[in-house]
Scaffold this active site. Structure first.
Site, mmCIF file in Angstrom:
data_model
loop_
_atom_site.group_PDB
_atom_site.id
_atom_site.type_symbol
_atom_site.label_atom_id
_atom_site.label_comp_id
_atom_site.label_asym_id
_atom_site.label_seq_id
_atom_site.Cartn_x
_atom_site.Cartn_y
_atom_site.Cartn_z
ATOM 1 N N SER A 234 13.661 -7.930 -7.813
ATOM 2 C CA SER A 234 12.288 -7.589 -7.439
ATOM 3 C C SER A 234 11.331 -8.742 -7.752
ATOM 4 O O SER A 234 11.602 -9.566 -8.635
ATOM 5 C CB SER A 234 11.856 -6.341 -8.203
ATOM 6 O OG SER A 234 11.931 -6.608 -9.586
ATOM 7 N N GLU B 266 15.127 -15.206 -5.159
ATOM 8 C CA GLU B 266 15.194 -14.448 -3.904
ATOM 9 C C GLU B 266 14.637 -13.073 -4.230
ATOM 10 O O GLU B 266 15.290 -12.282 -4.909
ATOM 11 C CB GLU B 266 16.650 -14.333 -3.418
ATOM 12 C CG GLU B 266 17.327 -15.658 -3.145
ATOM 13 C CD GLU B 266 16.814 -16.379 -1.902
ATOM 14 O OE1 GLU B 266 15.916 -15.856 -1.216
ATOM 15 O OE2 GLU B 266 17.316 -17.485 -1.633
ATOM 16 N N CYS C 266 16.678 -6.246 1.217
ATOM 17 C CA CYS C 266 15.431 -6.962 0.948
ATOM 18 C C CYS C 266 14.781 -7.383 2.261
ATOM 19 O O CYS C 266 13.572 -7.506 2.349
ATOM 20 C CB CYS C 266 15.699 -8.171 0.076
ATOM 21 S SG CYS C 266 17.038 -9.172 0.700
ATOM 22 N N GLU D 8 7.252 -2.472 -1.320
ATOM 23 C CA GLU D 8 8.634 -2.244 -0.883
ATOM 24 C C GLU D 8 9.068 -0.832 -1.221
ATOM 25 O O GLU D 8 9.007 -0.437 -2.384
ATOM 26 C CB GLU D 8 9.519 -3.194 -1.690
ATOM 27 C CG GLU D 8 10.210 -4.210 -0.889
ATOM 28 C CD GLU D 8 11.212 -4.986 -1.718
ATOM 29 O OE1 GLU D 8 11.033 -5.144 -2.944
ATOM 30 O OE2 GLU D 8 12.183 -5.438 -1.118
#
Ligand code: NAD
Length: 455
Positions: A212, A233, A267, A368
């Site tokens: 995250s 990432e 993601c 998200e």
């Protein structure tokens, strides 16, 4: 673990305990980092690229030879449909093969500097890499770090996510006699107890983190203390734009993949869908029908297309965003909760959900959700649509669906995202540089340039 403590990992389909894993802490991280340095200094740093190529190729062979068992373990631990777990395992083997080859061509350069002199650059491995991975693609994302790190000549300490430690451990068992002792060290455990001591460790020369954005920021701060390089990432909230000329049937197929692959736990998931108003109704009718038709169930069944989410905690998270959208006055076009079927009652299932009439500034759109929840917007003005597509903190991935090549190129340049797929989505072939910008991260994985990030 040094403490002797363990933690349980559960099957999200049944809620049953699958196994107990070692709960590593900072003592275990210290031991692993020491073992990694010993292996680096005594052996791995002096291994020829040809030998590293051979060994990484052997790793790929062992993974392929055990693919069914590895895929089954991944499905049991994570909940992803078995056909998707098989796809992951094939990509993992290919990742090792790709970097086995790349190890042979990775080097420095010679630059003329005038007066008959030249400058020679040499790519050196860092030494020991600390790698932390999430639970959505437990083995695949581990391979995105292990393969290039090892190919460049580093040794590694890897911490899997606490929800899904099993597939990596299975692979380690299978390759135990391939790589020299200490070249790869896996410490299972919780983020605070094992992840933080690894990413804060002074003897780690580079941290590679996938997870995250909130934790990524902590990792970057910790790395600053010892001026350690980072690859991050992180999260995404990716837009997909459907143009009025798009073939609707194809657009729906792409979107089913973009949104519901891996139960929306990607993601890169195309969670913000911008459909041109001229085709909005026709598209929505077909998309909603496909979403309602997705076969949800036991992920070990090869017909299943949507498995459970990884954990109860993740179900709660997804449902709370849906509730928030309802409170904000959005329209739940389909889904919006858990399935009613008795057979799925013990599992972490969430029904495919499509939402529209939602404010783009609202929390469920800006953050998200990481579940099977699509938010759809109708657009008419190109510039306004692009401004909205870019109006999030993230910049990981995006999709463009059109048969007009100029339009596709223009949108791909205008949308702020690291990876943009055209008429296509959720594809991770080795060789494709993958990674985001803005708050989606730093660095690129899966491609030749990745070796530069590990040297
Ligand atoms: P997370 O950040 O909670 O956890 C990721 C990993 O970090 C786990 O192994 C966890 O144990 C560890 N961790 C937790 N706290 C830590 C700390 N303080 N220090 C060091 N390590 C710590 O994320 P998650 O919920 O496991 O995964 C979902 C997130 O990952 C989503 O935001 C998703 O977008 C992101 N993700 C990004 C990519 C990408 O390539 N950009 C790929 C997959 C997932």
């Amino acid at each position: 673990s040094a403490s002797g403590e363990t933690f349980e990992t559960r099957d999200p389909t049944t809620g049953e305990v699958l196994a107990e894993a070692q709960a590593g802490n900072s003592d275990d991280i210290d031991r692993a980092v020491e073992a990694a340095w010993d292996a680096y200094e005594s052996e791995w740093a002096n291994t020829d690229a040809t030998e590293r190529q051979r060994l990484l190729g052997e790793v790929a062979d062992r993974i392929e030879a055990n693919r069914s068992e590895i895929a089954k373990i991944e499905t049991l631990d994570n909940g992803k449909p078995i056909r998707e777990a098989h796809a992951d395992v094939a990509l993992v083997a290919d990742q090792f093969r790709y970097f086995a080859g790349a190890a042979r061509t990775h080097g420095g350069e010679t630059v003329p500097s005038g007066s008959g002199k030249s400058i020679q650059t040499i790519r050196e491995p860092y030494g020991v890499i600390g790698a932390v991975v999430p639970w959505n693609f437990p083995l695949l994302i581990a391979s995105w770090k292990l393969a290039p790190a090892l190919a460049a000549g580093n040794t590694v300490v890897l911490k899997p996510a606490e929800q899904t430690p099993l597939s990596v451990l299975k692979v380690m068992e299978e390759i135990d006699d391939v790589l020299p002792d200490g070249v790869v060290n896996v410490v299972t455990g919780y983020g605070e107890e094992a992840g933080a001591p690894l990413t804060e460790h002074e003897d780690i020369r580079k941290v590679s983190f996938t997870g995250s954005t909130a934790v990524g920021k902590q990792v970057m701060k910790a790395a600053a203390e010892s001026v350690t390089d980072v690859t991050l990432e992180l999260g995404g909230k990716s837009p997909v734009v459907v143009f009025p000329d798009a073939d609707i049937e194809h657009a729906v197929r792409v979107m089913m993949f973009a949104m519901f692959y891996n139960t929306g736990e990607c993601c890169t998931a195309g969670t913000r869908l911008f459909v041109h108003e001229d085709i909005y109704e026709e598209f929505m009718d077909a998309f909603v029908e496909s979403a309602q038709g997705l076969q949800m169930g036991d992920p070990l069944d090869s017909d299943t297309r949507l498995g459970p989410k990884v954990s109860e905690e993740q179900v709660e998270r997804t449902l709370s965003y849906i509730e928030q959208a309802k409170e904000d006055g959005a329209r739940i076009v389909t889904g919006g909760g858990q399935p009613e079927s008795e057979a799925l009652a013990d599992g972490c299932f969430v029904v495919p959900t499509v939402i529209d009439d939602i404010d783009h500034d609202s929390k469920p759109v800006q953050e998200e959700i990481f579940g099977p929840v699509e938010e759809v917007f109708a657009w008419s003005d190109y510039d306004e649509m692009i401004a909205q597509a870019n109006d999030v903190d993230y910049g990981l991935a995006a999709g463009v669906i059109t048969n007009d090549l100029s339009q596709a190129n223009r949108a791909a340049r205008d949308i702020e995202a690291g990876n943009i797929w055209v008429n296509h989505y959720t594809d991770f072939p080795a060789g494709q540089p993958f990674g985001g910008y803005k708050q989606s991260g730093i660095g690129r994985e899966q491609a030749e340039e990745t070796l530069d990030h590990y040297s």
